[in-house]
Design a protein around this motif. Structure first.
Motif, PDB file in Angstrom:
ATOM      1  N   MET A   1      42.145  31.923  36.702  1.00  0.00           N
ATOM      2  CA  MET A   1      43.472  32.488  36.448  1.00  0.00           C
ATOM      3  C   MET A   1      43.522  33.954  36.860  1.00  0.00           C
ATOM      4  SD  MET A   1      46.282  31.209  35.742  1.00  0.00           S
ATOM      5  CE  MET A   1      46.950  29.675  35.147  1.00  0.00           C
ATOM      6  N   GLU A   2      42.424  34.655  36.601  1.00  0.00           N
ATOM      7  CA  GLU A   2      42.390  36.080  36.947  1.00  0.00           C
ATOM      8  C   GLU A   2      42.410  36.314  38.451  1.00  0.00           C
ATOM      9  OE1 GLU A   2      40.109  37.488  32.889  1.00  0.00           O
ATOM     10  OE2 GLU A   2      39.007  37.479  34.796  1.00  0.00           O
TER      11      GLU A   2
ATOM     12  N   SER B   1      51.817  37.535  40.694  1.00  0.00           N
ATOM     13  CA  SER B   1      52.229  36.179  40.382  1.00  0.00           C
ATOM     14  C   SER B   1      51.849  35.794  38.970  1.00  0.00           C
ATOM     15  CB  SER B   1      51.568  35.188  41.343  1.00  0.00           C
ATOM     16  OG  SER B   1      51.864  35.535  42.675  1.00  0.00           O
ATOM     17  N   SER B   2      52.631  34.852  38.428  1.00  0.00           N
ATOM     18  CA  SER B   2      52.284  34.282  37.135  1.00  0.00           C
ATOM     19  C   SER B   2      52.710  32.819  37.177  1.00  0.00           C
ATOM     20  CB  SER B   2      52.999  35.077  36.054  1.00  0.00           C
ATOM     21  OG  SER B   2      53.434  34.237  35.046  1.00  0.00           O
TER      22      SER B   2
ATOM     23  N   LYS C   1      52.664  29.127  35.250  1.00  0.00           N
ATOM     24  CA  LYS C   1      52.449  28.506  33.932  1.00  0.00           C
ATOM     25  C   LYS C   1      51.606  27.232  34.011  1.00  0.00           C
ATOM     26  CE  LYS C   1      56.382  30.236  31.334  1.00  0.00           C
ATOM     27  NZ  LYS C   1      57.716  30.204  31.964  1.00  0.00           N
TER      28      LYS C   1
ATOM     29  N   GLN D   1      48.030  39.129  42.165  1.00  0.00           N
ATOM     30  CA  GLN D   1      48.405  40.021  41.051  1.00  0.00           C
ATOM     31  C   GLN D   1      49.910  40.106  40.799  1.00  0.00           C
ATOM     32  OE1 GLN D   1      48.014  44.281  41.734  1.00  0.00           O
ATOM     33  NE2 GLN D   1      47.342  43.866  43.833  1.00  0.00           N
TER      34      GLN D   1
ATOM     35  N   ASP E   1      56.895  34.490  39.621  1.00  0.00           N
ATOM     36  CA  ASP E   1      56.874  33.652  38.406  1.00  0.00           C
ATOM     37  C   ASP E   1      57.173  32.198  38.723  1.00  0.00           C
ATOM     38  OD1 ASP E   1      56.297  35.761  36.841  1.00  0.00           O
ATOM     39  OD2 ASP E   1      58.345  36.092  36.136  1.00  0.00           O
TER      40      ASP E   1
END
Ligand code: ADP
Length: 257
Positions: A8-9, A15-16, A18, A13, A126
């Protein structure tokens, strides 16, 4: 858990994401891209923010289904995904090649590195759902996807022939060995739907799907007939306009994750 966290890390940077869902198959040509695209469109229609990461580097077919042939922009933030008419974000090797009909003749590590970059260097921003069109089979590149992208689960697409042979079980066992939940099975092209009367003809006799599903203890998420109307939409690059609900159960399962 630790692995998942470091994966996930590694995400870009800006972006997110779910949820990440892989769409896999034991071999090529069974409709994996087709199912990936259909799930993406159905989720997008429900109002979720959706992206498709085309990890099928040697056989990329996602951009064409959506009629996209533009080159993706690369700027100081990273690779910028293209958007379909409905707003689904796409990244595929075909959006980066100078000519989309040039073959990608790369060895395994380069292919695998490209797939990794689609996770680390694409500015997805996102997303509720990132769907991954997995490379077929159980080789180097699918292994990289399993080891570098934090999948919440995979959907396995199979043709009727795969159900008879060991191919589905190989795909299933690979996910299991990698500790990735298998959300369920989708059988594709086991029947054909008459474009005139709508009647479905089972081309290979009774489906083997229920037996395999019981044997490995995995849900059936849908059965897709060969549908000439859908094939036509694919050819025209207008896949987003389909109106069938063959994968409604699969979408429901994904929403519950
Ligand atoms: P894969 O990703 O497994 O290699 P594709 O999704 O590219 O396979 O499917 C192979 C071809 O078959 C594509 O041209 C696709 O549009 C077509 N196809 C797949 N499933 C169906 C279906 N249910 N009805 C009509 N055409 C289909």
């Amino acid at each position: 858990e630790q692995n998942r966290k470091s994966m996930m890390e590694a995400l870009n940077q800006y972006s997110s994401v779910k949820h990440v869902i892989g769409v896999a198959s034991g071999k090529g040509g069974v409709g994996k891209s087709f199912v990936t695209a259909m799930l993406a469109v159905l989720l997008n229609r429900k109002g979720y923010k959706v992206g498709i990461l085309d990890a099928d580097i040697t056989g990329p077919s996602i951009p064409k289904m959506f009629g996209i042939s533009k080159r993706a922009e690369i700027n100081e933030l990273g690779f910028i995904p293209e958007r379909t008419a409905g707003g689904i974000k796409l990244m595929s090797i075909n959006l980066l090649l100078e000519q989309e009909d040039m073959p990608v003749i790369w060895r395994g590590p380069i292919l695998a590195g490209t797939v990794k970059q689609f996770w680390t260097d694409v500015v997805w921003e996102d997303l509720d759902y990132l769907l991954i069109d997995m490379p077929p089979g159980t080789g180097d590149v699918p292994l990289t996807v399993f080891q570098s992208i934090p999948l919440d689960g995979i959907v396995i697409v199979s043709s009727p022939q795969d159900l008879v042979s060991m191919i589905v079980r190989k795909a299933y066992n690979m996910a299991k060995q990698m500790d990735i939940p298998v959300l369920g099975l989708v059988e594709n092209m086991s029947s054909v739907k008459c474009p005139d009367c709508g009647k479905e003809i089972n081309l290979f006799g009774e489906s083997k799907l229920p037996a395999i599903s019981r044997e490995i203890g995995v849900d059936i998420l849908g059965r897709l007939p060969i549908d000439p109307k859908l094939a036509e939409l694919v050819d025209k690059g207008e896949f987003e306009r389909f109106s069938s609900e063959y994968l409604a159960d699969a979408v429901e399962k994904i929403e519950k994750l």
